[in-house]
Design a protein around this motif. Sequence first.
Motif, PDB file in Angstrom:
ATOM      1  N   PRO A 309       0.378  -1.548   0.008  1.00 50.29           N
ATOM      2  CA  PRO A 309       0.092  -0.379  -0.445  1.00 50.29           C
ATOM      3  C   PRO A 309       0.801   1.235  -0.023  1.00 50.29           C
ATOM      4  O   PRO A 309       0.208   2.425   0.064  1.00 50.29           O
ATOM      5  N   HIS A 310       2.393   1.062   0.336  1.00 49.94           N
ATOM      6  CA  HIS A 310       2.830   2.405   0.308  1.00 49.94           C
ATOM      7  C   HIS A 310       3.253   2.672  -0.720  1.00 49.94           C
ATOM      8  O   HIS A 310       4.364   3.132  -0.171  1.00 49.94           O
ATOM      9  N   ARG A 311       3.723   1.498  -1.620  1.00 54.38           N
ATOM     10  CA  ARG A 311       4.432   1.677  -2.804  1.00 54.38           C
ATOM     11  C   ARG A 311       3.822   2.703  -3.678  1.00 54.38           C
ATOM     12  O   ARG A 311       2.677   3.143  -3.812  1.00 54.38           O
ATOM     13  N   LYS A 312       4.985   3.400  -5.017  1.00 57.01           N
ATOM     14  CA  LYS A 312       4.295   4.625  -6.026  1.00 57.01           C
ATOM     15  C   LYS A 312       4.286   4.141  -6.920  1.00 57.01           C
ATOM     16  O   LYS A 312       5.208   3.861  -7.622  1.00 57.01           O
ATOM     17  N   MET A 313       2.815   3.823  -7.306  1.00 57.77           N
ATOM     18  CA  MET A 313       3.046   2.993  -8.444  1.00 57.77           C
ATOM     19  C   MET A 313       2.510   3.586 -10.002  1.00 57.77           C
ATOM     20  O   MET A 313       1.960   4.848  -9.760  1.00 57.77           O
ATOM     21  N   ILE A 314       3.321   3.066 -11.633  1.00 58.12           N
ATOM     22  CA  ILE A 314       3.517   3.826 -12.381  1.00 58.12           C
ATOM     23  C   ILE A 314       2.350   2.589 -13.103  1.00 58.12           C
ATOM     24  O   ILE A 314       2.857   1.057 -13.106  1.00 58.12           O
ATOM     25  N   CYS A 315       1.358   3.228 -13.283  1.00 58.57           N
ATOM     26  CA  CYS A 315       0.262   1.830 -14.606  1.00 58.57           C
ATOM     27  C   CYS A 315       0.607   2.098 -15.615  1.00 58.57           C
ATOM     28  O   CYS A 315       0.085   3.606 -16.500  1.00 58.57           O
ATOM     29  N   VAL A 316       0.511   1.272 -16.890  1.00 58.90           N
ATOM     30  CA  VAL A 316       0.863   1.096 -17.823  1.00 58.90           C
ATOM     31  C   VAL A 316      -0.728   0.485 -18.551  1.00 58.90           C
ATOM     32  O   VAL A 316      -0.869  -0.449 -18.344  1.00 58.90           O
ATOM     33  N   GLY A 317      -0.855   0.711 -19.471  1.00 56.42           N
ATOM     34  CA  GLY A 317      -2.533   0.144 -20.441  1.00 56.42           C
ATOM     35  C   GLY A 317      -2.664   0.783 -21.918  1.00 56.42           C
ATOM     36  O   GLY A 317      -1.913   1.603 -22.150  1.00 56.42           O
ATOM     37  N   ASP A 318      -3.316   0.663 -22.267  1.00 53.88           N
ATOM     38  CA  ASP A 318      -4.065   0.610 -23.158  1.00 53.88           C
ATOM     39  C   ASP A 318      -5.318   1.029 -23.728  1.00 53.88           C
ATOM     40  O   ASP A 318      -5.763   1.034 -23.127  1.00 53.88           O
ATOM     41  N   SER A 319      -5.345   2.298 -24.936  1.00 57.92           N
ATOM     42  CA  SER A 319      -6.743   2.609 -24.954  1.00 57.92           C
ATOM     43  C   SER A 319      -8.164   1.137 -25.767  1.00 57.92           C
ATOM     44  O   SER A 319      -8.528   1.403 -26.227  1.00 57.92           O
ATOM     45  N   THR A 320      -7.525  -0.053 -25.926  1.00 55.72           N
ATOM     46  CA  THR A 320      -8.069  -0.766 -26.533  1.00 55.72           C
ATOM     47  C   THR A 320      -9.411  -2.186 -25.648  1.00 55.72           C
ATOM     48  O   THR A 320     -10.294  -1.873 -25.496  1.00 55.72           O
ATOM     49  N   GLN A 321      -8.792  -1.666 -24.395  1.00 58.18           N
ATOM     50  CA  GLN A 321      -9.650  -2.145 -23.245  1.00 58.18           C
ATOM     51  C   GLN A 321     -10.472  -0.774 -22.188  1.00 58.18           C
ATOM     52  O   GLN A 321     -10.245   0.422 -22.825  1.00 58.18           O
ATOM     53  N   SER A 322     -10.654  -1.576 -20.803  1.00 60.77           N
ATOM     54  CA  SER A 322     -11.102  -0.599 -20.219  1.00 60.77           C
ATOM     55  C   SER A 322     -10.055   0.093 -19.303  1.00 60.77           C
ATOM     56  O   SER A 322      -9.996   0.176 -18.441  1.00 60.77           O
ATOM     57  N   ASP A 323      -8.891   0.043 -19.709  1.00 66.48           N
ATOM     58  CA  ASP A 323      -7.081   0.187 -18.470  1.00 66.48           C
ATOM     59  C   ASP A 323      -7.424   1.560 -18.519  1.00 66.48           C
ATOM     60  O   ASP A 323      -7.211   1.623 -17.272  1.00 66.48           O
ATOM     61  N   PRO A 324      -8.290   2.386 -18.980  1.00 62.91           N
ATOM     62  CA  PRO A 324      -7.950   3.603 -18.452  1.00 62.91           C
ATOM     63  C   PRO A 324      -9.435   4.624 -17.594  1.00 62.91           C
ATOM     64  O   PRO A 324      -9.004   4.979 -16.404  1.00 62.91           O
ATOM     65  N   GLU A 325     -10.414   3.273 -17.480  1.00 58.94           N
ATOM     66  CA  GLU A 325     -11.424   3.470 -17.046  1.00 58.94           C
ATOM     67  C   GLU A 325     -10.711   2.586 -15.291  1.00 58.94           C
ATOM     68  O   GLU A 325     -11.228   3.381 -13.882  1.00 58.94           O
ATOM     69  N   ALA A 326      -9.934   1.687 -15.457  1.00 51.81           N
ATOM     70  CA  ALA A 326      -9.885   1.028 -14.509  1.00 51.81           C
ATOM     71  C   ALA A 326      -9.006   1.502 -13.527  1.00 51.81           C
ATOM     72  O   ALA A 326      -8.813   1.604 -11.976  1.00 51.81           O
ATOM     73  N   TYR A 327      -8.137   2.695 -14.094  1.00 51.30           N
ATOM     74  CA  TYR A 327      -7.000   2.986 -13.929  1.00 51.30           C
ATOM     75  C   TYR A 327      -6.991   4.624 -12.910  1.00 51.30           C
ATOM     76  O   TYR A 327      -7.348   5.038 -11.716  1.00 51.30           O
ATOM     77  N   GLY A 328      -8.068   5.123 -13.528  1.00 52.41           N
ATOM     78  CA  GLY A 328      -8.734   6.239 -12.189  1.00 52.41           C
ATOM     79  C   GLY A 328     -10.021   5.937 -11.809  1.00 52.41           C
ATOM     80  O   GLY A 328      -9.539   6.384 -10.620  1.00 52.41           O
TER      81      GLY A 328
END
Length: 396
Positions: A309-328
């Motif tokens: 829970p204390h790590r600082k995360m970098i999230c990488v995805g793409d626009s073909t699936q629901s990555d933007p919605e999941a990361y948001g």
Amino acid sequence: METRTREKGNFLDIEAKLPDIKLNIAPDHRSSKVTDLLSYLGSHNPLPKEVTGDDTVWLLDNTAYRSGSTDQWQAEFIAAVFDQNSGVEVSKVVADIAEKVGIGKGDAAEATIQERLIPFVQAILPGRKVKVNFAQKEEIDLGPGGRNAISSDTRVLPQYRDGDIVSSVAQVPSGTNGELNMQTVYSEPYGWGVISDIDDSIKITQTSDPIGILRSTFVSPPTPITGMPELYAYIQKVITPSAPFFYLSASPYNLYPFLRRFLKQFYPHGTVILRDASWMNLSGLLSNLTLGTQAYKVDRMNKINSWLPHRKMICVGDSTQSDPEAYGEIYRKYPGWVRLIFIRKVTDIAAIGIEEKNEPARFEKAFEGVPSDVWHVFEKPEECYQIIADAVGRDP
């Protein structure tokens, strides 16, 4: 959006025409009714069975973390057991897939299809327990597996340092095959980390096209997105080589050996997290990649957050699936945990409905409440380097 993509891509029609490989529990030496009933008990099964030389065993790589209550190292161990002799007539399934992706009978690619198809047709073996020799230091008992033949066990581990990668091996009889070696990476509570999608983010999959999925899964050499291996090597260097990587994909667990080899060749070592709902089900390959991906990924990121829970995360995805919605969604749920979000704007494949998925309004809605300097949509990996350097420089 998922429903429209599936309608435009004719997913239902393709799924209906795929070979019907039904969930098949392998023959057992006990009554089939007893085996079936006990499989519902999972780890509480009172009559687990040992692995034999006719079985296939998979051990999945994992990440060790410190318990929030005891400060001891621990990790979730995932194992799966199958029957080497599935009883399914693989040649017919191979021919069917070959026909759908446009390969003629007798083509050399049929051998590749058969090799990659095996994890989809091997019969599962619920109720098996697996012994693991951890780092040549201690024996760990896993299982028994549940109805889907997968076991999940959290075990306390011996002391190692942050970033250490420890190898373990399944203790099995002669003849047993599969993914018998695994690696555990140790990750202290603080520092940076990476959560990355796989399909069309770092590997060409064509998730908006059912035939494209079949071809990239069963025929084509696994191919990285141009420039992404170099970007990930840079990220690993900048945030320290010991930082944990999590590869979170909506692909089914059947593809674990295939994806593990791909990642090992092109990307930093990490824990691969896949869906477990479609053993022995080819249509499940398509539905897994196109249905319920946001809820699935948020659920798995909840688990990663519970570990680190204390790590600082970098999230990488793409626009073909629901990555933007999941990361948001995950950004809003755990303020301060996700520090950077990168969404690859997919423009280099003829994906159905990709224009709609790349609309700025879609990203604005997905990242509502997320600061504009946190989320970034890119087309070329080169656009990400300076953003990463600046973010890590501000908060090393």
